[in-house]
Design an enzyme around this catalytic site. Structure first.
Site, short mmCIF file in Angstrom:
data_model
loop_
_atom_site.label_atom_id
_atom_site.label_comp_id
_atom_site.label_asym_id
_atom_site.label_seq_id
_atom_site.Cartn_x
_atom_site.Cartn_y
_atom_site.Cartn_z
N ASN A 391 -57.55 -56.84 -100.24
CA ASN A 391 -56.58 -57.23 -101.26
C ASN A 391 -57.27 -57.37 -102.62
OD1 ASN A 391 -54.51 -58.32 -102.74
ND2 ASN A 391 -53.72 -59.57 -101.09
N ASP A 392 -58.03 -58.46 -102.82
CA ASP A 392 -58.65 -58.67 -104.14
C ASP A 392 -59.55 -57.49 -104.55
OD1 ASP A 392 -57.45 -61.10 -104.11
OD2 ASP A 392 -59.26 -62.22 -103.56
N VAL A 393 -60.24 -56.91 -103.58
CA VAL A 393 -61.22 -55.87 -103.94
C VAL A 393 -60.56 -54.55 -104.35
CG1 VAL A 393 -63.04 -56.89 -102.51
CG2 VAL A 393 -61.60 -55.08 -101.55
N VAL A 394 -59.22 -54.49 -104.24
CA VAL A 394 -58.51 -53.29 -104.71
C VAL A 394 -57.43 -53.67 -105.72
CG1 VAL A 394 -58.90 -51.80 -102.69
CG2 VAL A 394 -57.00 -53.43 -102.66
N ALA A 432 -58.12 -64.76 -103.69
CA ALA A 432 -58.04 -65.32 -105.04
C ALA A 432 -56.65 -65.89 -105.35
CB ALA A 432 -58.41 -64.25 -106.07
#
Ligand code: NAP
Length: 469
Positions: A391-394, A432
């Site tokens: 999620n956050d990393v994309v 996050a």
């Protein structure tokens, strides 16, 4: 003679530790790195044990047996529990250093204090402060990660917290200076015990403002504190091997925390003062776009017809333990001539190397694993980006949303792929706590469900089987 053997063993063990760290840089040589580290440690313990001043203390065998009894079950914890297991090891390391420093001081004091030079006392004070704060700090970190009920997971903050924390440390250091200058004064032993108490307290205070999910970064900082306390212990015991091993431990922990901070775009000073982990929920901005769903049949077709598929794994793959299903999908697609690559983000999951370890466990060839910087240039040519619990990393907001907690964090450019298929269970945000526009972008299609189940369905669809989830 034993002295010469000990010197030689120290050189051999140090070399093995250095090679161990070097080999651990690459998944292909990581196992060799672990073996080198274990052999280095055996050589170090063996060589220390044959020292004339130690060998006659036969009861040391009991300590070694106790270490085995605790250590062997600890080595068997599941992969998802490795961060807390590591924190527990640091706690033991810190406690050992703290106790050795305390013993050395009181032994020296009992012998009249002639041995307690200012240099030696400074090393002892550094050792006990770092050792004891690492002990309680690491225990707290373990408790938070293990979600122990009576340790609050949420960051506990109050006004003036940094002043209190730094105040406690400053008092401990000031007392340390006094004790180092007057080690045998009438009040010194009490001041020494007060330093121990303050260091234990500081370890707790350092960790309570930090949220459970941010612990991996903190653990790596505590690792470097444990290393530094071992360096101090090396000076106290006049053991060069401890100095070099501690320095390697301390610097590798520090480097790892810096890498993690950079990959998450957090400032290192912020981490050092322990004032992070309070993630603010981002406001939803702009028009609300609709989430579109794809069927397993449709998704399987898209994957089959692609030339390049990039799989982007994240924390959800670890939660679902979906790595073996990922492997089956990889086999099915490569069998059909589709090129499949895995995009590895440095902080995907909850610990460094989390994705590499899981994918290696499923025997996915290392050559298919591509680091973020390298894969991003391929993303515009990628036919399907398959997001598996990431999620956050994309999240493209990292590129431009200045008020976002992930602003500035480098991401994998999944949004640049021709089509995005994203597997997750719900519309909830990731670590996050912020929305991700990737999921509602025009070319994104959701596959809602547990990653293992969805991937299982996809594989069954590709193999022509029935019984879809
Ligand atoms: P993430 O942002 O935490 O998102 C994980 C996603 O997986 C969630 O959106 C969740 O959505 C989904 N998920 C959870 N269980 C699932 C399941 N069983 N099946 C399918 N999906 C599932 O993860 P990430 O993209 O890997 O990013 C990592 C985050 O952790 C970053 O913010 C990073 O800064 C932080 N972090 C990393 C480290 C490290 O060393 N790697 C250390 C500290 C912090 P649903 O709930 O809807 O399923």
């Amino acid at each position: 003679m034993t002295h010469a053997i000990a010197q030689l063993a120290a050189v051999v063990a140090t070399a093995l530790f250095i090679f161990s760290l070097y080999w651990m840089n690459d998944p292909k040589t990581a196992r060799r790195g672990v073996t080198a580290g274990v052999i280095g440690m055996l050589v170090a313990v063996g060589a220390t044990w044959v020292q004339p001043e130690i060998v006659h203390h036969g009861w040391i065998v009991l300590a070694i047996v106790a270490g085995f009894i605790v250590g062997v079950p600890l080595s068997r914890v599941p992969l998802t529990a490795v961060p807390q297991r590591t924190a527990l090891s640091h706690a033991f390391g810190g406690l050992a250093a703290g106790l050795v420093g305390t013993a050395e001081y009181f032994l020296g004091l009992g012998a009249g204090g002639a041995d307690l030079s200012a240099f030696r006392m400074s090393a002892i004070v550094a050792e006990i402060i770092l050792g004891f704060l690492t002990f309680t700090g690491s225990l707290m970190a373990t408790g938070k990660l293990q979600e122990v009920r009576w340790i609050p997971q949420r960051p506990v903050t109050y006004p003036g917290q940094n002043v209190v924390n730094i105040g406690v440390l400053v008092i401990a250091v000031a007392l340390g200076v006094l004790v180092a200058v007057h080690p045998a004064a009438a009040w010194s032993a009490r001041a020494f015990l007060a330093i121990v108490g303050l260091a234990l307290l500081f370890g707790v205070l350092l960790i309570i403002p930090i949220g459970g999910a941010d612990m991996p970064t903190v653990i790596s900082i505590l690792n470097s504190y444990a290393g530094l306390s071992a360096v101090a212990m090396g000076f106290v015991l006049d053991n060069k091997l401890l100095v070099t091993a501690g320095a390697l431990d301390g610097s590798s922990g520090l480097i790892l925390s810096i890498i993690m901070c950079r990959a998450m775009n957090r400032s290192f000073t912020n981490v050092l003062f322990g004032a992070f982990g309070t993630v603010k929920a981002a406001a939803v901005t702009g028009e609300q776009k609709a989430w579109k769903e794809e069927t397993v049949e449709g998704a399987a077709q898209l994957l089959e017809q692609a030339r390049l598929v990039v799989i982007i794994p994240g924390y959800g793959m670890a939660v679902a333990q979906a790595q073996h299903k990922v492997r089956e999908l990889y086999d099915q697609l490569t069998k059909r001539g589709v090129t499949v690559k895995f995009a590895i983000h440095p902080v995907a999951g909850r610990m460094p190397g989390h994705m590499n370890v899981l994918l290696a466990e499923a025997d996915i060839p290392y050559t298919a694993l591509v680091e973020m910087d390298e894969i991003n240039s391929d993303m515009p040519q990628c036919d399907v980006a398959l997001v598996v619990g990431a999620n956050d990393v994309v999240n493209p907001a990292a590129r431009y949303a200045k008020d976002s907690p992930i602003y500035g964090m480098p991401i994998i450019d999944a949004d640049k792929a021709r089509t995005v298929l994203a597997i997750k269970r719900s519309k909830k945000p990731g670590f996050a706590g912020i929305d991700n526009e990737l999921y509602v972008q025009d070319n994104t299609w959701m596959l809602f469900g547990d990653a293992k189940a969805v991937l299982g369905d996809l594989v069954r669809q590709l193999t022509g089987g029935s019984g879809l989830h």
